[in-house]
Design a protein around this motif. Structure first.
Motif, PDB file in Angstrom:
ATOM      1  N   SER A   1       0.826  -1.207   0.000  1.00  0.00           N
ATOM      2  CA  SER A   1       0.000   0.000   0.000  1.00  0.00           C
ATOM      3  C   SER A   1       0.862   1.259   0.000  1.00  0.00           C
ATOM      4  CB  SER A   1      -0.910  -0.005   1.225  1.00  0.00           C
ATOM      5  OG  SER A   1      -1.611   1.189   1.316  1.00  0.00           O
ATOM      6  N   SER A   2       1.977   1.217   0.705  1.00  0.00           N
ATOM      7  CA  SER A   2       2.828   2.408   0.794  1.00  0.00           C
ATOM      8  C   SER A   2       3.584   2.670  -0.500  1.00  0.00           C
ATOM      9  CB  SER A   2       3.807   2.286   1.964  1.00  0.00           C
ATOM     10  OG  SER A   2       4.735   1.256   1.732  1.00  0.00           O
TER      11      SER A   2
ATOM     12  N   THR B   1       2.112   1.467  -3.729  1.00  0.00           N
ATOM     13  CA  THR B   1       1.118   1.527  -4.808  1.00  0.00           C
ATOM     14  C   THR B   1       0.383   2.854  -4.857  1.00  0.00           C
ATOM     15  OG1 THR B   1       0.811  -0.858  -4.608  1.00  0.00           O
ATOM     16  CG2 THR B   1      -0.874   0.353  -5.803  1.00  0.00           C
ATOM     17  N   ARG B   2      -0.130   3.300  -3.736  1.00  0.00           N
ATOM     18  CA  ARG B   2      -0.897   4.560  -3.727  1.00  0.00           C
ATOM     19  C   ARG B   2      -0.057   5.766  -4.131  1.00  0.00           C
ATOM     20  NH1 ARG B   2      -4.076   4.640   1.790  1.00  0.00           N
ATOM     21  NH2 ARG B   2      -2.222   3.554   2.472  1.00  0.00           N
ATOM     22  N   PRO B   3       1.146   5.946  -3.592  1.00  0.00           N
ATOM     23  CA  PRO B   3       1.958   7.085  -4.050  1.00  0.00           C
ATOM     24  C   PRO B   3       2.277   7.004  -5.541  1.00  0.00           C
ATOM     25  CG  PRO B   3       2.845   6.246  -2.007  1.00  0.00           C
ATOM     26  CD  PRO B   3       1.781   5.285  -2.453  1.00  0.00           C
TER      27      PRO B   3
ATOM     28  N   LEU C   1       0.445   5.637  -7.910  1.00  0.00           N
ATOM     29  CA  LEU C   1      -0.769   5.994  -8.651  1.00  0.00           C
ATOM     30  C   LEU C   1      -0.958   7.514  -8.693  1.00  0.00           C
ATOM     31  CD1 LEU C   1      -3.474   5.280 -10.045  1.00  0.00           C
ATOM     32  CD2 LEU C   1      -4.468   5.211  -7.756  1.00  0.00           C
ATOM     33  N   PHE C   2      -0.898   8.161  -7.543  1.00  0.00           N
ATOM     34  CA  PHE C   2      -1.107   9.612  -7.488  1.00  0.00           C
ATOM     35  C   PHE C   2       0.011  10.381  -8.203  1.00  0.00           C
ATOM     36  CE2 PHE C   2      -3.877   8.418  -3.895  1.00  0.00           C
ATOM     37  CZ  PHE C   2      -5.046   9.010  -4.357  1.00  0.00           C
TER      38      PHE C   2
ATOM     39  N   ASP D   1       5.258  11.510  -5.072  1.00  0.00           N
ATOM     40  CA  ASP D   1       5.593  10.132  -4.724  1.00  0.00           C
ATOM     41  C   ASP D   1       6.395  10.066  -3.430  1.00  0.00           C
ATOM     42  OD1 ASP D   1       5.832   7.224  -5.470  1.00  0.00           O
ATOM     43  OD2 ASP D   1       7.962   7.770  -5.441  1.00  0.00           O
TER      44      ASP D   1
ATOM     45  N   LEU E   1       4.150  11.153  -0.279  1.00  0.00           N
ATOM     46  CA  LEU E   1       3.158  10.130   0.070  1.00  0.00           C
ATOM     47  C   LEU E   1       3.813   8.842   0.555  1.00  0.00           C
ATOM     48  CD1 LEU E   1       0.492  10.593  -2.737  1.00  0.00           C
ATOM     49  CD2 LEU E   1       0.318  11.255  -0.343  1.00  0.00           C
TER      50      LEU E   1
ATOM     51  N   ILE F   1       3.152   7.437   4.287  1.00  0.00           N
ATOM     52  CA  ILE F   1       2.416   6.174   4.453  1.00  0.00           C
ATOM     53  C   ILE F   1       3.310   5.089   5.048  1.00  0.00           C
ATOM     54  CG2 ILE F   1       1.252   4.291   3.216  1.00  0.00           C
ATOM     55  CD1 ILE F   1       0.273   6.460   1.217  1.00  0.00           C
TER      56      ILE F   1
END
Length: 103
Positions: A7-8, A10-12, A14-15, A47, A50, A54
């Protein structure tokens, strides 16, 4: 723990890619190199912020993270410039189609 790590990252990613795309698209036709550098700079800052927030809950290492990614960007831009100088563009008459037509 593995889910938190995934999660730490993938989300950064993506954004940062969405921000990268939002900056690159309007600039790409006018100034290609500026588009690459600006979009990458925006993406790497998002990146880094985030990811560190995270993954570690802190921005203590933000300077090192951003500096490392900026050096990577500089290297990538130099490689792209070198490629543009070394590999000539394919030149064709204006009336020739881009995709060959099959008769």
């Amino acid at each position: 723990m593995q889910g938190c790590l995934a999660s730490s990252t993938t989300r950064p990613f993506l954004f940062s890619e969405l921000a990268d795309f939002a900056v690159y698209q309007p600039l790409r036709e006018r100034r290609w190199l500026l588009a690459v550098a600006a979009s990458n700079l925006v993406g790497l800052v998002i990146d880094s912020v985030l990811f560190l927030q995270i993954a570690f809950g802190s921005l203590d290492f933000i300077e090192g993270q951003i500096i490392g990614e900026i050096w990577t960007t500089i290297f990538a831009v130099l490689v792209l410039l070198a490629r543009r100088w070394v590999v000539p563009r394919y030149s064709r008459p204006a009336d020739e189609p881009t995709v060959p037509q099959i008769a």
